[in-house]
Design an enzyme around this catalytic site. Structure first.
Site, mmCIF file in Angstrom:
data_model
loop_
_atom_site.group_PDB
_atom_site.id
_atom_site.type_symbol
_atom_site.label_atom_id
_atom_site.label_comp_id
_atom_site.label_asym_id
_atom_site.label_seq_id
_atom_site.Cartn_x
_atom_site.Cartn_y
_atom_site.Cartn_z
ATOM 1 N N GLU A 14 -19.402 -62.185 -44.940
ATOM 2 C CA GLU A 14 -20.303 -61.033 -44.875
ATOM 3 C C GLU A 14 -19.553 -59.711 -45.035
ATOM 4 O O GLU A 14 -20.132 -58.691 -45.367
ATOM 5 C CB GLU A 14 -21.062 -61.059 -43.547
ATOM 6 C CG GLU A 14 -22.189 -60.055 -43.466
ATOM 7 C CD GLU A 14 -23.203 -60.404 -42.394
ATOM 8 O OE1 GLU A 14 -23.503 -61.609 -42.226
ATOM 9 O OE2 GLU A 14 -23.692 -59.488 -41.718
ATOM 10 N N ASP A 122 -22.320 -64.167 -41.316
ATOM 11 C CA ASP A 122 -22.488 -64.194 -39.850
ATOM 12 C C ASP A 122 -23.607 -65.172 -39.493
ATOM 13 O O ASP A 122 -24.600 -65.287 -40.211
ATOM 14 C CB ASP A 122 -22.876 -62.801 -39.330
ATOM 15 C CG ASP A 122 -21.734 -61.810 -39.473
ATOM 16 O OD1 ASP A 122 -20.647 -62.240 -39.901
ATOM 17 O OD2 ASP A 122 -21.939 -60.624 -39.169
ATOM 18 N N ASP A 124 -26.263 -65.273 -37.774
ATOM 19 C CA ASP A 124 -27.500 -64.744 -37.190
ATOM 20 C C ASP A 124 -28.543 -64.700 -38.309
ATOM 21 O O ASP A 124 -28.249 -65.055 -39.447
ATOM 22 C CB ASP A 124 -27.275 -63.355 -36.561
ATOM 23 C CG ASP A 124 -26.578 -62.397 -37.527
ATOM 24 O OD1 ASP A 124 -26.650 -62.625 -38.744
ATOM 25 O OD2 ASP A 124 -25.968 -61.423 -37.062
ATOM 26 N N TYR A 340 -14.403 -56.562 -33.909
ATOM 27 C CA TYR A 340 -15.627 -56.100 -34.564
ATOM 28 C C TYR A 340 -16.548 -55.386 -33.560
ATOM 29 O O TYR A 340 -16.886 -55.944 -32.519
ATOM 30 C CB TYR A 340 -16.341 -57.321 -35.155
ATOM 31 C CG TYR A 340 -17.497 -56.978 -36.021
ATOM 32 C CD1 TYR A 340 -17.303 -56.307 -37.220
ATOM 33 C CD2 TYR A 340 -18.782 -57.329 -35.647
ATOM 34 C CE1 TYR A 340 -18.373 -55.996 -38.017
ATOM 35 C CE2 TYR A 340 -19.856 -57.023 -36.445
ATOM 36 C CZ TYR A 340 -19.643 -56.346 -37.631
ATOM 37 O OH TYR A 340 -20.708 -56.038 -38.414
ATOM 38 N N CYS A 807 -70.825 -50.665 -42.744
ATOM 39 C CA CYS A 807 -69.519 -50.201 -42.273
ATOM 40 C C CYS A 807 -69.030 -49.051 -43.141
ATOM 41 O O CYS A 807 -69.076 -49.123 -44.368
ATOM 42 C CB CYS A 807 -68.534 -51.354 -42.325
ATOM 43 S SG CYS A 807 -66.864 -50.838 -42.001
ATOM 44 N N CYS A 810 -65.709 -50.625 -45.088
ATOM 45 C CA CYS A 810 -65.747 -51.661 -46.126
ATOM 46 C C CYS A 810 -67.157 -51.975 -46.611
ATOM 47 O O CYS A 810 -67.315 -52.730 -47.560
ATOM 48 C CB CYS A 810 -65.075 -52.938 -45.614
ATOM 49 S SG CYS A 810 -66.021 -53.761 -44.329
ATOM 50 N N CYS A 832 -67.765 -53.617 -37.154
ATOM 51 C CA CYS A 832 -67.891 -54.278 -38.449
ATOM 52 C C CYS A 832 -67.732 -55.782 -38.282
ATOM 53 O O CYS A 832 -66.891 -56.250 -37.531
ATOM 54 C CB CYS A 832 -66.838 -53.736 -39.410
ATOM 55 S SG CYS A 832 -66.959 -54.478 -41.041
ATOM 56 N N CYS A 837 -61.721 -55.905 -41.305
ATOM 57 C CA CYS A 837 -61.994 -54.488 -41.112
ATOM 58 C C CYS A 837 -62.109 -54.227 -39.611
ATOM 59 O O CYS A 837 -62.544 -55.093 -38.857
ATOM 60 C CB CYS A 837 -63.304 -54.152 -41.806
ATOM 61 S SG CYS A 837 -63.821 -52.463 -41.577
#
Length: 916
Positions: A14, A122, A124, A340, A807, A810, A832, A837
């Site tokens: 990495e 790494d 992870d 690190y 509505c 929508c 709604c 929505c």
DNA sequence: GCAAGGTC
């Protein structure tokens, strides 16, 4: 995997330092060659090695973190190219950015020579994602590569050798989880950032910004909750009302010294009660010793050092910002002095040779003698460190890796930070400090008091960890049953104090607890608050929100949304976890989350008045023309065909309607009036290939659902050049933003070159586009008008007999429901029916709103606003929730309503619409 | 010009 001729293996780490370290370990530095790659930082190491009996020529290189970035496709990159809501479904692509192309080329070239690819990223989730980026680039160059993953948790010889002999397959699920995170972060961040920047930047005078045209009011799922912590504490302080309390204090002087006894009752807020108890003590002031307890107390050294702990301690001990700390730590790491610096791990692997690390420090003029004592078995100072239970499986805790008594190029902060890392390491392999504590309790007229003293028996780790202290205090000797008359017995008053502003260490703690950011990014989020003018930091490293930061949080808070709280990130984190273990599918999580956030975005936009109101508390309105979501000048749509000198630009008038007008006004009066039903319009980079002379840029329109017939789409990419039939029809149906054509000076009328006049003459002369009858336009068409009336107003649904409204978002019918929450019991609301929505409106607000759209929308959170906060900075800051929500774990959470579906009866984490 | 995450 055995025998045969030598194969070539490409190994990728990495970061350059890991490539170097692993190559060094595997080759045992025998026959290790190094050559340059195309990127100056990422060298290529070569050596021979045998994997499971297979002779290998190892090529070892590295990337520098992620190789790829996620971005929107070009068409969506410009801020005005599309409606920000489109960013929830705009296509995205992963690509290798310019500054990583050198690394990509190295990988391609080396991969072509190799048979195997071994991934040393790494261990992870991010590392796994980077692994797949590397795989993509390498297999593109060589489709026959055999792909393997090496798993290791520390750069320790045995572990690395074991790892390469037990290669596994990379884990796609881990990488998928990161893909989800990246896409959600990008879409949410970009949409909200564009929305709030374009909405507010030009609308208010933001005096702190030197160049407010370039000011960005960013929103991000990490930076906003971080701001939220700062604002919340600030409000807590603002709303604090000091309360007087009373306490009884007792001292006793003897030949051996003074003892101060504290009232075991603590504070008492009832004065009368305190006085009565005090008078009882005074009337019968004989103290009887009821308990004498002596015990050994230990003060333990800290756990091994993680990044967050390093940042917190550097802030506490040296007042260094977390961002600066990480910069200095990076320098020390690059130069090889410390390990690190980005690690969550706070426990050492059993395989770490801790003694060697201590040995290296023996020569130091200040702490060298302590290191020697540690290694001396007879001294008994050594103790194997206890971990704090965190392990990122990728890096060890931060520790010194090379001795230094100080380097000439180091700043004071380099010295300090190296010293902290070394002393912290020495401390955590040391015995705890030992103290002898004495606690004495006395009884005066039935009231109990206690005093304590402490003698330090052995300082142990405190000898080297000068940043911590453990106070010793002596008290005279007392025996059980002993009686004496106190020297003083006083009734003292005090007042409660608000908590302090958050310090940088506090803020890091809040973020860590809520899972905001990672060890490598938390300092970035804090710095972003300062860079964006959302918060300031004082000399004591304490944070206050700026007016801008407070206004933004207040705006969203008044909408009733928790966008500034950490729950959103926490839910995303739990979804990512689910993807990484395979219990949820990547596509499902993405779809669900983005659908919810889109609904939330649309709703926030409907409630933008709340943001405006909050901003107006702190800032003057700007008198620039064309504010709101359009920028002041407007985007160019085409060259003006009338004057042929100026550009035609899209503009929004103060009444909210849109037009495309010539910049040569008033000399040139060419204008194209657009339908009055447009909610939003933005010029895109797409060019119409029908209209000429070109280019004529297409405009992305969003129409108000209620104001156009249902068979028309609310989203429309249109052209004003004259070719757009849909736009022409909508002008006819809805009319233009120009309410009274005759009152408008004859802008372009009669000039056939003007597209507006073309439309107008067509619509004036043509038949109704709805019923095809001559004699009226569809504006006046009786059937059309009645349909619009019925959709615009409340009423009974003729089909079902239920009360309903379409509505506003929508168009799906909303059903009338009854609230069952503490503050709104029995109150009716429409919601709604569409799962996609979250439209919601109180029925009584519709009835009172004179049919106005904005009025009805505004009531959506009216019950949630807190008038006591409306006094500028003098607000009380108390957040009185309408209801108490209960989390999934059963804990009550203060809040107002679900941000997912808008329902006031529950919170988003238990929302049935989340599809959890 | 937007995010957050790696890393130099």
């Amino acid at each position: 995997m055995s025998g045969g001729r030598t194969i070539r293996v490409l190994n990728v780490a990495e970061k350059p330092s890991v490539a170097k370290a692993v190559a060094g370990i595997l080759s045992r530095s025998q026959g290790l060659r190094v050559r340059e790659g195309r990127s100056r930082y990422n060298k290529i190491f070569e050596f021979n090695y045998t994997i499971s009996g297979q002779p290998c020529q190892m090529l070892f290189t590295s990337v520098t973190g992620h190789l790829m970035e996620l971005e929107f496709e070009d068409r969506y990159r410009k801020w005005h190219s599309c409606d920000p809501v489109d960013l929830y479904h705009a296509p995205v692509r992963k690509f290798v950015p310019e500054d990583k192309l050198d690394i990509k080329r190295t990988l391609e070239e080396e991969a072509r020579k190799c048979q195997w690819l071994v991934l040393w990223l790494d261990c992870d989730r991010e590392g796994e994602n980077i692994a797949f980026e590397v795989v993509e680039v390498c297999t593109e160059a060589n489709r026959h590569l055999n792909i393997w993953r090496a798993r290791f948790s520390a750069l320790i010889d045995r572990e690395i050798h074991e790892s390469v002999q037990s290669l596994v397959q990379p884990n796609k699920l881990f990488a998928d989880a990161v893909d989800v995170r990246q896409e959600i972060d990008l879409r949410i961040g970009a949409s909200f950032t564009r929305f709030q920047t374009m909405l507010l930047r030009d609308a208010f005078v933001l005096e702190f910004a030197t160049d407010d045209r370039n000011l960005v009011l960013s929103y991000g799922p990490c930076q906003f909750p971080t701001l939220g912590f700062v604002v919340e504490r600030y409000w807590e302080i603002q709303s604090h009302e000091p309360e007087e309390f009373w306490t009884i204090n007792c001292t006793h002087n003897s030949d051996e010294g003074i003892a101060t006894f504290n009232w075991m009752h603590g504070h008492m807020f009832d004065y009368t009660c305190a006085v009565i108890l005090y008078e009882m003590c005074v009337q019968e002031p004989i103290a009887t010793v009821t308990k004498v307890r002596q015990q050994e107390k230990l003060k333990y050294p800290p756990h091994p050092l993680s990044t967050i702990e390093l940042e917190k301690r550097a802030s506490r001990y040296f007042r260094m910002s977390s961002e600066h700390t990480m910069k200095v730590a990076e320098d020390l790491y690059q130069a090889g002095f410390i390990s690190y610096p980005r690690t969550e791990t706070d426990c050492f692997s059993e395989r770490t040779d801790l003694h060697t690390i201590v040995q290296e420090q023996q020569g130091h003029p200040v702490w060298g003698s302590y290191a020697q004592r540690l290694l001396d078995h007879g001294a008994g100072l050594w103790r194997n460190p206890t971990g704090g239970g965190h392990d990122d499986k990728a890096h060890p805790p931060i520790h010194p890796t090379r001795f230094s008594a100080g380097e000439s190029g180091w700043s004071q902060d380099h010295h300090r930070l190296y010293e902290l890392v070394v002393r912290h390491f020495l401390a955590c392999v040391s015995q705890p400090a030992v103290g002898a504590e004495t606690i004495v309790e006395i009884d005066v007229a039935g009231e109990l008091f206690s005093a304590s003293g402490r003698v330090i028996i052995a300082k142990n780790y405190l000898d080297v960890y000068r940043f911590e202290s453990w106070g010793g205090s002596m008290i005279p000797t007392y025996t059980f049953g002993q009686q004496f008359i106190p020297t003083t017995l006083t009734l003292d008053s005090g007042v409660t104090r608000p908590p302090p502003l958050l310090s940088e260490a506090d803020l890091l703690t809040c973020m860590d607890k809520a899972g905001i950011g990672t060890d490598a990014t938390m300092h970035d989020h804090i710095k972003k608050l300062l860079d964006r003018f959302y918060a300031t930091k004082d000399l004591n490293t304490r944070f206050s929100p700026t007016s801008l930061g407070e206004a933004l949080v207040m705006g969203y808070d008044d909408m009733g949304y928790e966008l500034w709280k950490p729950y959103l990130r926490a839910m995303m984190e739990s979804d990512m976890k689910a993807v990484s273990i395979g219990s949820k599918r990547k596509a499902d999580v993405l779809a669900t989350c983005l659908q919810q956030m889109k609904a939330c975005f649309l709703d926030a936009r409907l409630n933008k008045a709340k943001l405006f109101e909050a901003m107006a508390i702190f800032f003057e309105r700007s008198n620039r023309a064309g504010v709101d979501e359009q920028h002041a000048v407007g985007d160019v749509v085409r060259r003006c065909g009338l004057c042929q000198e100026s550009d035609m630009v899209l503009r929004r008038k103060p009444d909210g309607n849109f037009m495309v007008g010539c910049l040569g006004f008033p000399q040139c009066r060419n204008v194209v009036w657009l339908p009055g039903s447009i909610a939003e319009a933005a010029v895109t980079t797409s060019v119409c290939n029908t209209c000429s002379p070109g280019p004529v840029f297409m405009i992305q329109f969003k129409f108000r659902r209620l104001e156009i017939p249902t068979n028309y789409n609310v989203d429309h990419l249109g052209c004003i050049g004259g070719c757009d039939e849909i736009l022409r029809q909508l002008v006819e149906i809805c009319g233009t933003g120009s309410r009274n054509l005759s009152s408008i000076p004859a802008r372009g009328r009669g000039h056939t070159t003007s597209s507006s006049s073309t439309w107008r003459s067509n619509s004036e002369q043509g038949a109704c586009t709805h019923c095809r009858q001559a004699g009226h336009s569809s504006n006046d068409c009786p059937s059309q008008a009645s349909r619009f009336r019925s959709t615009r107003s409340l009423g009974m649904n003729p089909q079902t007999g239920e009360s309903s409204i379409p509505c506003n978002t929508c168009g799906t019918p909303c059903v009338l429901r009854t609230a069952n929450t503490a503050n709104n019991k029995g109150r009716k609301f429409y919601s709604c029916q569409s799962q996609e929505c979250n439209f919601f409106v109180w029925e009584d607000s519709l009835n009172n709103a004179n049919g106005g759209r904005s009025a009805s929308r505004a009531t959506r959170s009216s019950s949630a606003s807190n008038p006591s906060r409306r006094g500028g900075r003098g607000h009380s800051g108390t957040h009185t929730p309408d209801v108490t929500f209960v989390s999934a774990t059963g804990d009550p959470i203060s809040g107002r309503r679900c941000y997912v579906c808008g329902d006031p009866s529950h919170f988003a984490n238990v929302c049935p619409n989340r599809g959890m």
